[in-house]
Design an enzyme around this catalytic site. Structure first.
Site, PDB file in Angstrom:
ATOM      1  N   GLY A 173       0.740  -1.263  -0.171  1.00 51.01           N
ATOM      2  CA  GLY A 173       0.000  -0.115   0.152  1.00 51.01           C
ATOM      3  C   GLY A 173       0.796   1.215   0.122  1.00 51.01           C
TER       4      GLY A 173
ATOM      5  CG  HIS B 270       1.550  -3.012 -15.191  1.00 50.12           C
ATOM      6  ND1 HIS B 270       1.261  -4.091 -14.252  1.00 50.12           N
ATOM      7  CD2 HIS B 270       2.650  -3.441 -15.956  1.00 50.12           C
ATOM      8  CE1 HIS B 270       2.070  -5.213 -14.704  1.00 50.12           C
ATOM      9  NE2 HIS B 270       2.683  -4.641 -15.830  1.00 50.12           N
TER      10      HIS B 270
ATOM     11  CG  ASP C 127      -1.570  -5.358 -16.224  1.00 49.83           C
ATOM     12  OD1 ASP C 127      -2.175  -4.503 -15.471  1.00 49.83           O
ATOM     13  OD2 ASP C 127      -0.818  -6.417 -15.994  1.00 49.83           O
TER      14      ASP C 127
ATOM     15  CG  ASN D  33       2.042   2.975  -5.821  1.00 54.01           C
ATOM     16  OD1 ASN D  33       2.360   4.175  -6.522  1.00 54.01           O
ATOM     17  ND2 ASN D  33       2.651   2.076  -5.831  1.00 54.01           N
TER      18      ASN D  33
ATOM     19  CG  ASN E 221      -3.722  -1.408 -12.753  1.00 59.21           C
ATOM     20  OD1 ASN E 221      -3.747  -1.416 -11.652  1.00 59.21           O
ATOM     21  ND2 ASN E 221      -3.191  -2.148 -13.650  1.00 59.21           N
TER      22      ASN E 221
ATOM     23  CB  SER F 151       1.701   2.054 -17.967  1.00 62.19           C
ATOM     24  OG  SER F 151       2.934   1.894 -18.781  1.00 62.19           O
TER      25      SER F 151
HETATM   26  C1  GAR Z   1       3.318  -1.341  -7.395  1.00 62.95           C
HETATM   27  O1  GAR Z   1       4.551  -1.638  -7.943  1.00 62.95           O
HETATM   28  C2  GAR Z   1       2.123  -1.473  -8.689  1.00 62.95           C
HETATM   29  O2  GAR Z   1       2.704  -0.853  -9.750  1.00 62.95           O
HETATM   30  C3  GAR Z   1       2.183  -2.940  -8.726  1.00 62.95           C
HETATM   31  O3  GAR Z   1       1.970  -3.367  -7.448  1.00 62.95           O
HETATM   32  C4  GAR Z   1       2.869  -2.807  -6.557  1.00 62.95           C
HETATM   33  C5  GAR Z   1       2.342  -2.419  -5.285  1.00 62.95           C
HETATM   34  O4  GAR Z   1       2.948  -1.750  -4.474  1.00 62.95           O
HETATM   35  N1  GAR Z   1       1.178  -3.258  -9.504  1.00 62.95           N
HETATM   36  C6  GAR Z   1       0.902  -4.244 -10.493  1.00 62.95           C
HETATM   37  O5  GAR Z   1       1.975  -5.059 -10.844  1.00 62.95           O
HETATM   38  C7  GAR Z   1      -0.285  -4.336 -11.359  1.00 62.95           C
HETATM   39  N2  GAR Z   1      -0.456  -5.353 -12.333  1.00 62.95           N
HETATM   40  P1  GAR Z   1       2.364  -0.987  -3.163  1.00 62.95           P
HETATM   41  O6  GAR Z   1       1.234  -1.907  -2.817  1.00 62.95           O
HETATM   42  O7  GAR Z   1       3.503  -0.875  -2.366  1.00 62.95           O
HETATM   43  O8  GAR Z   1       1.776   0.189  -3.705  1.00 62.95           O
END
Ligand code: GAR
Length: 183
Positions: A12, A105, A141, A14, A103, A132
């Protein structure tokens, strides 16, 4: 003020960054919803005073049944936008046909869709890599791009340094993309 709902599954970071950057300034984060009771993001959002909800996919017999309940919970908040930030679920059309969602990615889509995108992008021969933000569609995606930011992989760069650059870009690009979409 426009309202958003955030979906997350793990650390979490982000989600936390979105709240710290935008909440009660540029938009209102009505709720953070997770499918994982152990998600570290739960405490991060609660500490920041954001409401959270837990909907465990393990309690449902099918992807569609989980998605239907998720849509119901989201609809109750009447958000202008739903933001997937590390929400690690493949979504069915039950969700994608009725929720306006974006989303993030960690690759330059259409490259490296799906899991382990950072590692695969790091191990590839690609010199230019990045992040992205795209509209969520029924293709994993695969929805229309909203924003991308890239950087050049250095020779002898470590995975640690590469991941840190990806994360830094994520923290810049996601709030920017949310504001762009909310108008
Ligand atoms: C992030 O790097 C995000 O871009 C990726 O998961 C991570 C979550 O980190 N998402 C994907 O790969 C989606 N296909 P976080 O929970 O610390 O934000």
């Amino acid at each position: 003020m426009k309202k958003i709902v955030i979906l997350f599954s793990g650390n979490g970071f982000n989600a936390q960054n979105i709240v710290q950057t935008l909440h009660q300034k540029e938009c209102f984060v009505a709720c953070g919803i997770t499918n994982n009771r152990d998600a570290k993001g739960l405490e991060k959002l609660q500490t920041l005073g954001v409401k959270t909800e837990l909907l465990e996919h393990t309690n449902f017999d099918s992807r569609e049944a989980f998605d239907a309940e998720l849509v119901k919970i989201i609809d109750a908040y009447k958000p202008d936008l739903v933001v997937l930030s590390g929400f690690m679920r493949i979504l069915s059309e039950v969700f994608t046909n009725s929720v306006r969602a974006i989303n993030i990615h960690p690759s330059l889509l259409p490259k490296f869709k799906g899991a382990q995108a950072i590692e695969r992008s790091f191990e590839s021969l690609d010199k230019e890599c990045g992040v992205s933000v795209h509209w969520v569609s029924s293709e994993l995606d695969g929805g229309e791009l909203i924003m991308q930011k890239s950087f050049f992989k250095q020779t002898n760069e470590s995975l640690e340094s590469f991941s840190a650059k990806i994360k830094q870009i994520e923290y810049e690009i996601m709030p920017e993309a949310i504001l762009k979409v909310l108008g």
